[in-house]
Design a protein around this motif. Structure first.
Motif, short mmCIF file in Angstrom:
data_model
loop_
_atom_site.label_atom_id
_atom_site.label_comp_id
_atom_site.label_asym_id
_atom_site.label_seq_id
_atom_site.Cartn_x
_atom_site.Cartn_y
_atom_site.Cartn_z
N TYR A 144 74.61 15.17 11.97
CA TYR A 144 74.48 16.59 11.70
C TYR A 144 74.04 17.34 12.96
CZ TYR A 144 73.25 21.13 10.31
OH TYR A 144 73.20 22.50 10.29
N ALA A 145 73.09 16.75 13.66
CA ALA A 145 72.59 17.39 14.88
C ALA A 145 73.73 17.61 15.88
CB ALA A 145 71.50 16.53 15.52
N LEU B 164 71.26 12.16 10.16
CA LEU B 164 70.57 13.25 10.85
C LEU B 164 71.19 13.52 12.22
CD1 LEU B 164 66.82 12.48 10.04
CD2 LEU B 164 68.05 14.55 9.43
N LEU B 165 71.50 12.45 12.94
CA LEU B 165 72.04 12.64 14.29
C LEU B 165 73.47 13.17 14.26
CD1 LEU B 165 70.61 9.60 16.26
CD2 LEU B 165 69.89 11.99 16.34
#
Lengths: 415, 257
Positions: free
Chosen positions: A356-357, A353-354
């Protein structure tokens, strides 16, 4: 043939002391048995919207946006449409390219309204078996007051060795506007030397995005020359490399005239032993008062063996400017990681997730909504490991992979 | 056996010792408030229970549901029902609240041997839980805490708490930065989530919050230790008299306990 390989090697050696080219080393991708690309008879039809350069030769598509002409460079040359631009080589690779290119796109946007907003799709692909050395060259003209969007892909995920030198010259007339997005997804045995030379007249606007998703060695050499006042350019780059892949992004923005703005945002994630170079150079000439320029380069290294060489550089010859540059290299933010995990999210998922962020800032610079969604999906797939099924993926692409064999292609035809 | 039992907990950040022997028991159905001057270890204690890697535990133990959790990974603690409401919630541009919460809910369900929720079920759950904190904004498509006001961030913490239904919720200065209306909403949300089977630890500076979330016990954390424990009236005493009298009592010798 091997004469070309020899010349490329000689240029590389000669340029090792030139600041602009000193990191460039594609010697692993040049072999004595390299062949020039041959015109291909395509077994399958070219998608109707993608004008293609396949093995260095032009294959037209039926569709083109209104107000846009596109022909091959060969045809343009035969018709005498190519002026002085093709001889304005700025470096030895450019020079060699100008002498040896097989073909390319010759694009002219003369429409004032692209109300449908449909972009022009360009695609470069190598399909030939065996080691291939390709030179291609294109020209894009956006006439005064006209607008154009280009979505371009460089593909070839096969294991053949290849070296491609591609040069594109852009001429933006007064108040012209160009959005140009290039996606690169190449096999690990392939090197790409891509040069983008942009010339902007007064009031012109450039929005550029370069997404390097895969490739053995990719050099994006981008030069923007602002020849008139009130030009505005925004150049974004994202590179996601693993194994022994290498990227080298060079961006030179020349503020020659007053009141122009430029903004660069380049971000990259390097896994395994991947290595990246970012070299940004902004020059503000003596008379270019009221310049506003910024450069930003951020990197995440996932292993101890991955590396980055970041070199932001401002060269300023007057006082009335606003310039900034910054570069960071590090790991994922520990507090953000803790925040996600404190909600029960596993370390692996939180990392995904991070990561991608981290990429999202660059993805959001894409002005075409469909392309933005597609880029977002491609980045998600890339981060998740391109061939793994989506079942246990947390990112929820709008176009799920089709099981374990999902092919990781750019495929702009789905836009 | 208490739900949470902290024994002689010592912890540091870098070389600096912050906690110097904390003892605390929390039972199901109870609300505990931890108060104390700035810089005396309140947030550290909250962070350590949740597993923040920033801190090093040098001595003592934390027993939760009969297990010592000090070696338990952060996400496993969460799946076991520990929730930390952050004093400064982290902004994560590019991660939507929906994806974030879906990942959290599904991974916690997986830990408990349950199937993931379908998208429809999940969205329904989100809509239902938004009501707990009177959230009217459309969360779909918004990034986690990005561009949120102080109040929205704190509401979002309680919204996440509602989604995850923890057994032990630790709220670290959830009242800081809230205006009186937001405070009432946030406290109301916390009260709605209270039950006999869960417990709440409220860390705060001000008695004000405790008008809304009424604690069973008030503890004073000072210089890395809980130096005084009392009923909810202790918070009123502090509001009136400040912390000086505690310091004086301590200086006069002996425990205030």
């Amino acid at each position: 043939m091997n004469e070309l390989v020899r010349q490329l090697s000689a240029i590389r050696v000669a340029q090792r002391k030139n600041e602009v080219w000193r990191h460039v080393d594609f010697s692993d991708y040049l072999t004595d048995d390299m062949q020039l690309p041959q015109p291909t008879v395509l077994a399958d039809a070219v998608p109707s919207e993608q004008h293609s350069l396949i093995d260095g030769h032009y294959h037209p598509a039926t569709h083109r946006p209104s107000g846009v002409d596109i022909i091959s460079m060969g045809e343009a040359r035969a018709k005498g449409l190519i002026g002085t631009e093709a001889s304005s080589a700025t470096n030895p690779y450019d020079q060699l390219n100008a002498e040896h290119y097989t073909d390319g796109f010759f694009v002219r946007a003369h429409g004032t309204s692209l109300s449908d907003g449909a972009p022009l799709y360009l695609r470069t692909e190598g399909r030939q078996r065996g080691a291939t050395l390709t030179h291609t060259r294109s020209i894009v003209r956006v006439e005064e007051g006209c607008q154009l969007s280009i979505v371009r892909s460089d593909e070839g995920m096969d294991e053949n060795t290849g070296f491609a030198s591609d040069v594109t010259e852009f001429y933006l007339g007064r108040n012209a506007s160009l959005a140009y997005y290039e996606m690169q997804n190449l096999g690990s045995r392939k090197a790409l030397l891509s040069q983008l030379h942009v010339h902007m007249e007064e009031g012109a606007t450039l929005q550029m995005g370069i997404f390097t998703l895969n490739g053995g060695y990719v050099r994006n050499h981008c030069e923007v020359h602002m020849h008139g006042e009130h030009c505005n350019c925004h150049i974004a780059g994202l590179y996601l490399m693993d194994r022994k892949q290498q990227t080298d992004d060079y961006v030179f923005v020349d503020h020659q005239c007053p009141n122009c703005t430029s903004r660069e945002v380049f971000k990259g994630i390097m896994d395994d032993m991947a290595h990246a170079v970012f070299h940004g150079h902004v020059r503000v000439d003596e008379g270019a008062v009221g310049t506003n320029a910024s450069q930003s380069n951020k990197n995440i290294l996932l292993t101890d063996k991955a590396g980055v060489h970041a070199q932001p550089f401002l060269e300023i010859y007057n006082d009335d400017v606003m310039c900034s540059h910054g570069t960071t290299t590090g790991q994922l933010d520990e507090q953000a990681m803790f925040y996600l995990r404190s909600r029960g999210i596993s370390e692996r998922t939180a990392r995904t997730l991070l990561l991608y962020a981290f990429c999202d800032e660059v993805i959001q610079t894409v002005s075409l909504p469909k392309l933005r969604t597609r880029m977002s999906d491609l980045v998600k797939k890339r981060l998740h490991g391109e061939l793994t099924p989506c079942a246990d993926c947390v990112l929820h692409c709008s176009t799920p992979c089709n099981g374990p064999d999902a092919n990781f292609r750019i495929d702009t035809s789905v836009l | 056996m208490a739900l949470l039992s902290i024994r002689n907990l010592h912890a540091s950040i870098g070389d600096k010792e912050i906690l110097r022997g904390v003892n605390l028991d929390v039972n199901r159905g109870e609300v505990h408030s931890i108060m104390g001057p700035n810089g005396n270890g309140k947030s550290t204690l909250a962070g350590i229970i949740a597993g923040n890697p920033k801190y090093t535990v040098t001595q003592g133990e934390i027993i939760y549901k009969d297990k010592n959790i000090l070696d338990m990974p952060v996400d496993v603690r969460a799946a076991e029902g520990i929730f930390l409401g952050f004093q400064y919630p982290v902004e994560i541009p590019g991660v939507s609240i929906t994806n974030f919460m879906k990942a959290a809910v599904d991974e916690q369900r997986k830990y408990r041997g349950l199937d993931p929720l379908s998208s429809a079920e999940f969205l329904r759950l989100m809509e239902e839980k938004k009501k707990v904190v009177e959230m009217t904004t459309n969360l779909v498509g918004r990034s986690v805490n990005e561009g949120f006001s102080g109040g929205e961030k704190k509401k979002n913490e309680i919204f996440q708490m509602a989604m995850l239904e923890p057994t032990l919720a630790i709220l670290d200065e959830t009242d800081s930065g809230l205006d009186i209306d937001a405070l009432r909403i946030v406290a109301g949300g916390v009260n709605r989530l209270r039950s006999d089977s869960n417990a709440t630890i409220v860390i705060t500076h001000y008695q004000r919050l405790l008008d809304y979330i009424v604690p069973d016990f008030v503890h004073i954390l000072y210089e890395g230790k809980i130096v005084k424990t009392g009923p909810k009236e202790l918070a009123l005493d502090l509001e009136e008299r400040g912390y000086e009298w505690i310091k004086e009592e301590l200086a006069a010798g002996g425990s205030v306990r």
